[in-house]
Design an enzyme around this catalytic site. Structure first.
Site, short mmCIF file in Angstrom:
data_model
loop_
_atom_site.label_atom_id
_atom_site.label_comp_id
_atom_site.label_asym_id
_atom_site.label_seq_id
_atom_site.Cartn_x
_atom_site.Cartn_y
_atom_site.Cartn_z
N GLY A 16 43.20 43.08 33.85
CA GLY A 16 41.89 42.97 33.20
C GLY A 16 41.02 44.20 33.39
N ALA A 17 39.82 44.15 32.77
CA ALA A 17 38.88 45.27 32.83
C ALA A 17 38.51 45.57 34.28
CB ALA A 17 37.62 44.93 32.02
N VAL A 18 38.29 44.54 35.11
CA VAL A 18 37.92 44.75 36.51
C VAL A 18 39.15 45.05 37.36
CG1 VAL A 18 36.91 43.66 38.56
CG2 VAL A 18 35.87 43.28 36.32
N ARG A 77 30.06 32.25 45.26
CA ARG A 77 28.92 33.12 45.64
C ARG A 77 27.76 32.38 46.29
NH1 ARG A 77 28.74 36.30 40.00
NH2 ARG A 77 30.60 37.58 40.31
N CYS A 103 27.70 41.98 38.74
CA CYS A 103 27.46 43.44 38.59
C CYS A 103 25.97 43.78 38.45
CB CYS A 103 28.24 43.97 37.39
SG CYS A 103 28.24 42.88 35.97
N GLN A 116 23.10 45.18 29.03
CA GLN A 116 24.43 45.14 29.62
C GLN A 116 25.53 45.56 28.66
OE1 GLN A 116 23.10 41.40 32.38
NE2 GLN A 116 25.29 41.68 32.22
N SER A 132 31.79 45.89 28.41
CA SER A 132 32.92 45.80 29.35
C SER A 132 32.67 44.73 30.41
CB SER A 132 33.20 47.15 30.01
OG SER A 132 32.05 47.62 30.66
N GLY A 133 31.39 44.33 30.60
CA GLY A 133 31.09 43.23 31.53
C GLY A 133 31.69 41.93 31.05
N HIS A 142 25.67 49.29 32.89
CA HIS A 142 24.55 48.38 32.70
C HIS A 142 23.25 49.12 33.05
CE1 HIS A 142 27.34 45.24 32.08
NE2 HIS A 142 27.13 44.47 33.13
P1 NAP Z 1 39.48 40.41 31.39
O1 NAP Z 1 39.50 41.84 31.03
O2 NAP Z 1 39.45 39.41 30.30
O3 NAP Z 1 40.77 40.12 32.33
C1 NAP Z 1 41.07 38.81 32.75
C2 NAP Z 1 42.19 38.88 33.79
O4 NAP Z 1 42.44 37.57 34.27
C3 NAP Z 1 43.47 39.42 33.23
O5 NAP Z 1 44.16 40.17 34.19
C4 NAP Z 1 44.25 38.14 32.94
O6 NAP Z 1 45.65 38.31 32.93
C5 NAP Z 1 43.85 37.32 34.15
N1 NAP Z 1 44.15 35.92 33.94
C6 NAP Z 1 43.80 35.15 32.89
N2 NAP Z 1 44.33 33.91 33.03
C7 NAP Z 1 45.02 33.92 34.19
C8 NAP Z 1 45.81 32.96 34.88
N3 NAP Z 1 46.01 31.73 34.38
N4 NAP Z 1 46.39 33.32 36.05
C9 NAP Z 1 46.21 34.56 36.56
N5 NAP Z 1 45.50 35.52 35.95
C10 NAP Z 1 44.91 35.20 34.77
O7 NAP Z 1 38.27 40.05 32.32
P2 NAP Z 1 37.50 40.97 33.42
O8 NAP Z 1 36.34 41.61 32.79
O9 NAP Z 1 38.49 41.81 34.15
O10 NAP Z 1 36.90 39.86 34.35
C11 NAP Z 1 37.71 38.96 35.06
C12 NAP Z 1 36.82 38.13 35.97
O11 NAP Z 1 36.22 38.99 36.94
C13 NAP Z 1 35.66 37.46 35.24
O12 NAP Z 1 36.00 36.22 34.70
C14 NAP Z 1 34.63 37.34 36.34
O13 NAP Z 1 34.85 36.17 37.07
C15 NAP Z 1 34.91 38.56 37.20
N6 NAP Z 1 33.96 39.64 36.86
C16 NAP Z 1 33.06 39.96 37.77
C17 NAP Z 1 32.15 40.93 37.49
C18 NAP Z 1 31.08 41.23 38.47
O14 NAP Z 1 29.96 41.19 38.04
N7 NAP Z 1 31.36 41.53 39.71
C19 NAP Z 1 32.14 41.61 36.30
C20 NAP Z 1 33.07 41.28 35.37
C21 NAP Z 1 33.99 40.29 35.67
P3 NAP Z 1 46.52 38.33 31.57
O15 NAP Z 1 46.70 39.78 31.23
O16 NAP Z 1 47.78 37.71 31.98
O17 NAP Z 1 45.79 37.57 30.54
O1 3JN Z 2 28.66 39.98 31.41
C1 3JN Z 2 28.58 40.81 32.32
O2 3JN Z 2 28.11 41.94 32.12
C2 3JN Z 2 29.04 40.47 33.68
C3 3JN Z 2 29.92 39.27 33.65
C4 3JN Z 2 30.40 38.71 34.72
C5 3JN Z 2 31.21 37.50 34.63
C6 3JN Z 2 31.93 37.22 33.47
C7 3JN Z 2 32.66 36.06 33.38
C8 3JN Z 2 32.69 35.16 34.41
C9 3JN Z 2 31.25 36.62 35.70
C10 3JN Z 2 30.54 36.95 36.96
O3 3JN Z 2 31.03 37.82 37.68
O4 3JN Z 2 29.49 36.38 37.26
C11 3JN Z 2 31.97 35.43 35.56
C12 3JN Z 2 32.00 34.43 36.67
O5 3JN Z 2 32.81 34.58 37.57
O6 3JN Z 2 31.24 33.48 36.60
#
Ligand code: NAP
Ligand code: 3JN
Length: 344
Positions: free
Chosen positions: A13-15, A100, A129, A156, A159-160, A249
Site C-alpha cells: 500500500g501507499a504507507v 489509538r 498523519c 489533505q 495519498s492519505g 498535508h
Molecule cells: P492502500 O494504499 O489502499 O493499501 C492497503 C494495504 O492493505 C495494501 O497493502 C493491501 O494489500 C493491504 N490489505 C488489504 N486487505 C488486506 C487483507 N485482507 N490482509 C492483509 N492486507 C490487506 O492504503 P494505505 O494508504 O497504505 O493505508 C493503509 C492503512 O494505513 C489505512 O487503512 C490506515 O489504517 C493506515 N493509514 C494511516 C495513516 C496515518 O495517518 N498514520 C495514513 C494513511 C493510512 P493488497 O495489495 O493485497 O490489496
Molecule cells: O485521509 C487521510 O489523509 C489520512 C487517512 C488515514 C486513514 C485512512 C483510512 C483508515 C486512517 C487513519 O490512519 O486514521 C484509517 C484508520 O485506520 O482509521
C-alpha cells in the site's frame, strides 16, 4: 544493536511501501523483512535497497519469529492480526485507528512523548498523519508558553486515502484534459453513497460523518491531540478538507497560548531549534511551506506565523508535511527504533 526480524502488513500500500523504504534508508537493524498483504498480492515482488522481496499473504503464522511488526492495512486487519502477532512475541507498531484511543496503549510521536514507550508496551499506536504534523510543530510552544486552544483546518493530499485515491486524481485530471466524463468512485470515502471528483475540487469530507456533524478524521485529530499532549482541558477543533494534491498535508492553525506578551519572533526562534521542525517564514522573500516541496522530506515545515489582530495571546500558523513520511512511515520507524534501542 540487537538485530530483529521485521514484518510489514499492508506492504503493497501507499504507507507500507514507504515503511519498507524508510527501514532501508535508515539502516534499521533488521535480520529479515517479511512483506505481508492480502491473498491478491501474494507472490508479487517489491524492490528496495537493491533487494527483491516477495509479498506473502497475511496469516497468524506469518508472525512466528517476528520481533517488530508494522501494521498499515486498515483497522479491520489490525483487529484481526495484531493480537496474533503479540501472542507470538512481536511488538506491534500500528498505523491504524484501531487501538489509538485505548487508554493502556501509548499513542506516540517521539518528538513529543517518547517517554510513553515503556518497556512492556506490546502495541504502540501511530497517530493519524494530520495529528502528527500538528503536535510536532506545536510541542515546543506548548512546553514553553502553554496551550489552551487549537483551531485547525486541513488541506489533505489524496495519498492519505491510499493508492486508489492517487490513481483517481491522476485519471480524473486526464479525463478533464480530454474533455471526457469524470469518473468518481473512491473519494470522499470508498464506502460513501455519493462520490465527488477531486480533480479541480476541494471536498470538505474525510472519512464518514459522526452524529455530532464532525467527520471521523476531524474527531481523530481532536481526540488524538489531547491524548498525545495528555491534556483533556485543551480545546481542539478541526475541519478536514481533501484537496487535489498527491502528497503533503497542509494545515491552517490558530492557537491561543496560556502566556501573554509572546512575539512572532519568539515563536520563530523557538521553532528554529525544534526537533523535526523546519521554519520557512519570510514573507519578503515569499518563503513559506508548500506540499509540493515537502514531498519526500522527513520534516514538518512551519511558516506564515502571525499574531492575531484581536487576541494578544492568539497566533496563526501554516504547517505542512509529507503525510506518508513523518505522517506515517517515518514516525512508525522512529517508534520502532526507540523500541529496538531500548532492547540493547
Ligand atoms: P492502500 O494504499 O489502499 O493499501 C492497503 C494495504 O492493505 C495494501 O497493502 C493491501 O494489500 C493491504 N490489505 C488489504 N486487505 C488486506 C487483507 N485482507 N490482509 C492483509 N492486507 C490487506 O492504503 P494505505 O494508504 O497504505 O493505508 C493503509 C492503512 O494505513 C489505512 O487503512 C490506515 O489504517 C493506515 N493509514 C494511516 C495513516 C496515518 O495517518 N498514520 C495514513 C494513511 C493510512 P493488497 O495489495 O493485497 O490489496
Ligand atoms: O485521509 C487521510 O489523509 C489520512 C487517512 C488515514 C486513514 C485512512 C483510512 C483508515 C486512517 C487513519 O490512519 O486514521 C484509517 C484508520 O485506520 O482509521
Amino acid at each position: 544493536m540487537e538485530k530483529v526480524n521485521v514484518a510489514i502488513v499492508g506492504a503493497t500500500g501507499a504507507v507500507g511501501t514507504k515503511i519498507l523504504e524508510k527501514l532501508v534508508e535508515r539502516n534499521f537493524p533488521s535480520k529479515s523483512i517479511k512483506l505481508l498483504a492480502s491473498k491478491r498480492s501474494a507472490g508479487s515482488k517489491i524492490e528496495a535497497g537493491g533487494q527483491i522481496y516477495i509479498v506473502e499473504e497475511t496469516t497468524p503464522e506469518s508472525f512466528d519469529n517476528i520481533q517488530i511488526a508494522f501494521f498499515s492495512a486498515g483497522g479491520t486487519i489490525s483487529e484481526r492480526f495484531v493480537h496474533e502477532a503479540v501472542e507470538r512475541g512481536a511488538v506491534v507498531v500500528d498505523n491504524t485507528s484501531a487501538f489509538r484511543m485505548i487508554d493502556s496503549i501509548p499513542l506516540v510521536v517521539p518528538e513529543v512523548n517518547s517517554h510513553m514507550l515503556i518497556d512492556d508496551a506490546k502495541i504502540i499506536a501511530n497517530p493519524n498523519c494530520s495529528t502528527i504534523q500538528l503536535v510536532t510543530a506545536l510541542q515546543p510552544l506548548r512546553q514553553k508558553y502553554g496551550l489552551k486552544r487549537i483551531v485547525v483546518s486541513t488541506y489533505q493530499a489524496v495519498s492519505g486515502a491510499g493508492s486508489a485515491a492517487i490513481n483517481e486524481l491522476r485519471q480524473q485530471s486526464g479525463q478533464f484534459e480530454n474533455r471526457s466524463a469524470i469518473k468518481a468512485e473512491i473519494l470522499p470515502t470508498s464506502s460513501a453513497q455519493q462520490h465527488y471528483p477531486i480533480s479541480f475540487n476541494a471536498i470538505p469530507q474525510i472519512d464518514t460523518f459522526h452524529s455530532s456533524g464532525y467527520t471521523l478524521e476531524e474527531l481523530k485529530m481532536m481526540n488524538e491531540t489531547k491524548k498525545i499532549f495528555a491534556d483533556d482541558r485543551l480545546s481542539v477543533v478541526a475541519t478536514c478538507v481533501r484537496v487535489p494534491v498527491v502528497t503533503g498535508h497542509s494545515e491552517s492553525v490558530y492557537i491561543e497560548l496560556e502566556t501573554d506578551g509572546v512575539t512572532v519572533n519568539d515563536i520563530q526562534t523557538l521553532l528554529m531549534q525544534a526537533p523535526g521542525v523546519v521554519l520557512q517564514d519570510n514573507p519578503s522573500k515569499q518563503l513559506y511551506p508548500m506540499p509540493l516541496f515537502a514531498e519526500g522530506k522527513n520534516d514538518v515545515f512551519v511558516g506564515r506565523i502571525r499574531k492575531d489582530p484581536e487576541v494578544s495571546y492568539g497566533f496563526h500558523l501554516w504547517i505542512v508535511s509529507d503525510n506518508l513520511q513523518k505522517g506515517a512511515a517515518l514516525n512508525s520507524v522512529q517508534i520502532a527504533e526507540h523500541i529496538v534501542n531500548g532492547k540493547q
